[in-house]
Motif scaffolding. Sequence first.
Motif, short mmCIF file in Angstrom:
data_model
loop_
_atom_site.label_atom_id
_atom_site.label_comp_id
_atom_site.label_asym_id
_atom_site.label_seq_id
_atom_site.Cartn_x
_atom_site.Cartn_y
_atom_site.Cartn_z
N LEU A 195 0.84 -1.18 0.00
CA LEU A 195 0.00 0.00 0.00
C LEU A 195 0.88 1.24 0.00
CD1 LEU A 195 -2.75 -0.95 2.63
CD2 LEU A 195 -2.88 -1.12 0.14
N MET A 196 0.28 2.39 -0.29
CA MET A 196 0.94 3.67 -0.14
C MET A 196 -0.04 4.56 0.63
SD MET A 196 1.50 7.05 -0.73
CE MET A 196 0.14 7.37 -1.86
N GLY A 225 -2.40 5.58 -7.29
CA GLY A 225 -2.70 4.28 -7.87
C GLY A 225 -3.79 3.59 -7.09
N GLU A 226 -4.12 2.38 -7.54
CA GLU A 226 -5.24 1.65 -6.94
C GLU A 226 -4.99 1.32 -5.47
OE1 GLU A 226 -7.99 -2.29 -7.93
OE2 GLU A 226 -6.01 -2.07 -8.83
N ARG A 227 -3.74 1.13 -5.08
CA ARG A 227 -3.45 0.76 -3.70
C ARG A 227 -2.98 1.96 -2.87
NH1 ARG A 227 -3.57 -4.72 -3.05
NH2 ARG A 227 -2.22 -4.68 -1.20
N ALA A 228 -3.36 3.16 -3.32
CA ALA A 228 -3.07 4.37 -2.55
C ALA A 228 -4.22 4.63 -1.57
CB ALA A 228 -2.91 5.56 -3.47
N GLY A 275 -8.89 4.42 -8.77
CA GLY A 275 -9.37 3.41 -7.82
C GLY A 275 -8.74 3.54 -6.45
N ALA A 276 -8.15 4.71 -6.16
CA ALA A 276 -7.54 4.94 -4.85
C ALA A 276 -8.62 5.08 -3.79
CB ALA A 276 -6.67 6.18 -4.89
N ALA A 277 -8.21 4.95 -2.53
CA ALA A 277 -9.15 5.01 -1.40
C ALA A 277 -8.93 6.27 -0.58
CB ALA A 277 -8.99 3.77 -0.52
#
Length: 431
Positions: A228-229, A264-267, A287-289
Motif C-alpha cells: 500500500l501507499m 494508484g489503486e493501492r493508494a 481506484g484509490a481510497a
Amino acid sequence: MTKMTLLTGPTLCFDANPLAGPWQDAVRIETDGAVLLADSRIAAVGKAAELRQAHPQAAEQRYDGDHLICPGFVDAHVHYPQTGIIASWGKRLIDWLNDYTFPEEMRLSDADYAQEVATRYLNLTRAHGTTTVASYCTIHPHSVDALFTAAASRDQRIVAGKTCMDRNAPDGLRDTPQSGYDASKALIERWHGKGRATYAITPRFSPTSTPEQLAALGALWGEHPDCLMQTHLSEQTDEVAWVRDLFPQARDYLDTYEAHGLLGERAVYGHAIYLEPREVDRIAEAGAALVHCPTSNTFIGSGLFDMAGLSARHIPVGLATDTGGGSSFSMLRTMAAAYEIGQLRGTPLHAAQLIWLATAGSANSLHLGDKVGSISKGHEADLTVLNLSSTPAIAQRHAQAKDHWESLFATIMMGDDRAIADVWIAGARQT
C-alpha cells in the motif's frame, strides 16, 4: 487437531455496500445467527440450530439478545507514536505537528520506548474492539519493527510503514531521499506479507517531503506494487495553501503525489476534505481510497468530509480514529462523529452504514476485504461482540428499542470500551 468454536447469538452480516444502495438490501442482523470458527478462520455462518446440529463437537459460546456479533473493527488511519499525546489541547494541524507530534516522535528514537508505546497502543485499541489498524510509524525503522512485532505476538493483522520526511521537520526526524528509500525497502523485505503484516510506503505528506523524496518513494512503490501507499491529502485550508506555495508547478495537492508515481489503486489518502474536481476525478479513475477521520477533523478544526458525494463516485472510503489528532481510540466514538458530521452536511448515516464503514469499508480501503471486515466463510476470525446494554443509559434506551438497529445506534452514539463484550483475534478469545 482443528479447534472448533461456535459463537451463537445475533450476528451482523453484509451482503453489499450500504453506501451504494438501500442499506436494507445490504446489511442484516440474523437474530438466531451463529459463526463457526475453525482455528484462526471462519468455517461457516448460518442459523444457530443448524450449525449446532452439524457441528456437535464445537465448543459453544452463547451470546444473548442483548449482544451483537460483529466483524472486528478496522481502523484505517492512525499514528500509534501519538498514543501518549492524544487529547492535547487546542491546535491547528501545523501547530499540532510542531508542538505535540514531532517532540513525541523524537522520543521513539529510543527503541525500548517505541516497543512500550506499540504494545500499549494495541492493548488500548483491542479493548475498544479494534482488531486491524493501518498505522504511520516514525522515521526510525525500529518504530516499524516495534509495531509489527507487537502485532505478530498476538497474531493480529497490521498495516504499517516508516514515515518519511526530509524537510520541514526537526533535526532527528528527517531522513533523505536515499535513506528513506533504503530503510523502507529493507522493512518491506523484512515484514511485507509475513504472517498478517502488510507494508505501506509512507510519505507523511507533501510539505515534509521534497520532490526528490516523493520521486524515490514513487519508484519504490513501482518496484513493490503489492504494498500500500498511505499519506495525507487536503486536511486543512492552510495546509492546502502551504502545498501550493511549496509546489507552484503542481495543478493541485493530489498532483504533488501523482507527478511522482504516488497515485494508484493501492493508494490510501487520509482526510481529503478540500478536494478539487480534478482530484476527485483522478482518485475515482485510479481506484484509490480515502479515509474519513471525523473525530480528528472536528478536534483540530479541519472541516466536514463529503461522505455522500465521494461515495456516489464509487470511491472506496474507510473510517479511522486518526490517533492522536483524533480524540478517541474508540471506533464507536468515531462512528458517532461520522454520524454528526453527516448531519451537519444534511446526509446522516444509518447505523448499518456506520458499522459497515468501521469494518468492511475500512478493510476494502486497505485491500483487505477478502481477509477481514466481514463475517464470511473463509475470512480470518477477527470478531468483536457488542453489549447493547453496557451502561444504565444505554440499557434504558435498548429496552425501548423497536429492533436491533435502534439498539445498535444507541451503542454507537453512547458506547465506549464498556460496550465491548468480547474480542476474538485469529479465532482466539482475547482476555
